[in-house]
Write an enzyme that holds these catalytic residues in place. Structure first.
Site, PDB file in Angstrom:
ATOM      1  N   GLU A  94       0.819  -1.130  -0.019  1.00 35.72           N
ATOM      2  CA  GLU A  94      -0.048   0.147  -0.213  1.00 35.72           C
ATOM      3  C   GLU A  94       0.841   1.315   0.007  1.00 35.72           C
ATOM      4  O   GLU A  94       1.856   1.014   0.564  1.00 35.72           O
ATOM      5  CB  GLU A  94      -1.191   0.113   1.033  1.00 35.72           C
ATOM      6  N   ASN A 301      -3.753   4.926  15.808  1.00 29.86           N
ATOM      7  CA  ASN A 301      -4.833   4.543  14.809  1.00 29.86           C
ATOM      8  C   ASN A 301      -5.239   3.114  15.039  1.00 29.86           C
ATOM      9  O   ASN A 301      -4.582   2.041  14.303  1.00 29.86           O
ATOM     10  CB  ASN A 301      -4.564   4.810  13.348  1.00 29.86           C
ATOM     11  N   CYS A 344      -1.482   6.267   9.724  1.00 26.38           N
ATOM     12  CA  CYS A 344      -0.084   5.728  10.423  1.00 26.38           C
ATOM     13  C   CYS A 344      -0.365   4.439  11.101  1.00 26.38           C
ATOM     14  O   CYS A 344      -1.146   4.518  12.057  1.00 26.38           O
ATOM     15  CB  CYS A 344       0.803   6.806  11.139  1.00 26.38           C
TER      16      CYS A 344
END
Length: 373
Positions: A94, A301, A344
């Site tokens: 990604e 996150n 992140c």
């Protein structure tokens, strides 16, 4: 059986000039070719009009320009775009594009998965398959530049900054990361300033020293804990390269570097009631007292199955104020792209894990479940 063609995206300028010497051509021809590839996004030799026809035919016979394809993409409500990049054998890494008013940053991956096992990172939970090649690293920038539009088409540079903060530990793929970053910095490559290319590392100290001897780019260091006891848990590579050894390596790097302007960026993920107390803030400030730095506090996150929670804004604020009392520059990173799992620590991709990390984890969980029952 025909000979495998040379992918020109694998070659930095030194290697490109060596290839052209082998073809009996002068070095400036290699520079011309790089401009076609990286300034104009051209992959068809026939479009390179200032290169003579005979040389174009030679190049077509021996070489190719092939970047990994974009499999899919998702766009966040804040403008962030996450790209899935196909790297063969059904695997994807990604790459994240983060637009801002004064810059456009691309977060680039260096490995298929990650060989480290940081416990707060989604990539680490996926295991590890292999290092990305030079062409797969620079190919992420090339493909996204095509997606956004090269400067020749739009009048604006599509990507102004690159951060090696995607999937993987860049210093564990130094053989490919160094030439890839050379291409990013080269005037005939992507022509980025060394202050606009950032490498982030969890602390593979011998490789950091090698990087310092080879290249000058901005450095970000993943600290995440104020002491070895906690960092051994959060960032297990700390058991091999403890904090003081890591910090000494950082100081050696910035002493050689112009890109860092005498200080490094410290990354510190804020984990609720794990590493975010005021006492730990004092401890972190003391830890960094001999290492010139600015501190980037990163609200955690969450990802599916994560054992941690995000620190509250009030805890982050208190932590930040303690650091500032010591004279440290502190930035609380604005979370971008979390609605598409592009923030992140959330990058995962599609990985065939050669470490069997997931299988071992599931086996351990099953054993615990059986014991409890």
């Amino acid at each position: 059986m025909s000979e495998k063609k040379i992918n020109l995206l694998d070659l930095d300028r030194k290697a490109m000039r060596a290839l052209f010497a082998d073809l009996g051509e002068k070095p400036f021809r290699a520079d011309q070719l790089m401009k076609w590839i990286y300034h104009f996004g051209v992959s068809d030799f026939e479009e390179m009009t200032n290169i003579n026809k005979v040389l174009r035919q030679k190049l077509a016979a021996r070489c190719e320009i092939v970047a990994p394809e974009i499999s899919s993409y998702q766009k966040s409500t804040d403008g962030t775009i996450k790209f899935a990049i196909h790297v063969g054998e059904g695997q994807e890494v990604e790459t994240v594009y983060i637009p801002e008013d004064d810059r456009a940053t691309l977060c680039v991956s260096s490995q298929v998965g990650c060989a480290l096992e940081c416990t707060f990172c989604s990539t680490a939970q996926q295991g590890f398959n292999r290092n990305l090649t030079v062409s797969e690293i620079v190919g992420q920038i090339w493909r996204v530049s095509h997606f956004l539009g090269f400067a020749k088409d739009t009048g604006e540079r599509p990507i102004t900054n690159v951060v090696m903060m995607g999937m993987g530990e860049p210093l564990l793929n130094l053989a490919n990361v160094i030439p890839a970053m050379d291409i990013m910095l080269d005037d005939f490559g992507f022509s980025l300033s060394k202050r606009r290319v950032t490498l982030s590392t969890s602390g593979v100290v011998p490789a950091l020293d090698k990087l310092g001897d080879a290249l000058d780019v901005a450095l970000a260091v993943s600290i995440h804990a104020p002491n070895d006891e906690l960092r051994d848990i959060l960032v297990p590579v700390n058991k091999k390269y403890p904090l003081q050894e890591f910090l000494a390596g950082i100081r050696r790097y910035i002493a050689k570097s112009n890109a860092n302007r005498g200080r490094v960026t410290v990354e510190y993920v804020m984990l609720d009631h794990i590493n975010d107390s005021t006492e730990q803030a004092h401890e972190l400030a003391q830890l960094m007292k001999d290492t010139p730095c600015k501190v980037n506090l990163i609200p955690f996150n969450p990802y599916p199955g994560s054992p941690y929670g995000r620190s509250s804004n009030s805890r982050i604020d208190r932590f930040s104020k303690v650091l500032m009392e010591y004279g440290l520059t502190v930035i609380v990173r604005k979370t971008r792209g979390d609605d598409i799992d592009a923030a992140c620590g959330q990058l995962a991709g599609d990985i065939r894990d050669r470490t069997k990390r997931l299988a071992k984890k599931r086996m351990q969980e099953n054993q615990i479940s059986v014991t409890m029952n």
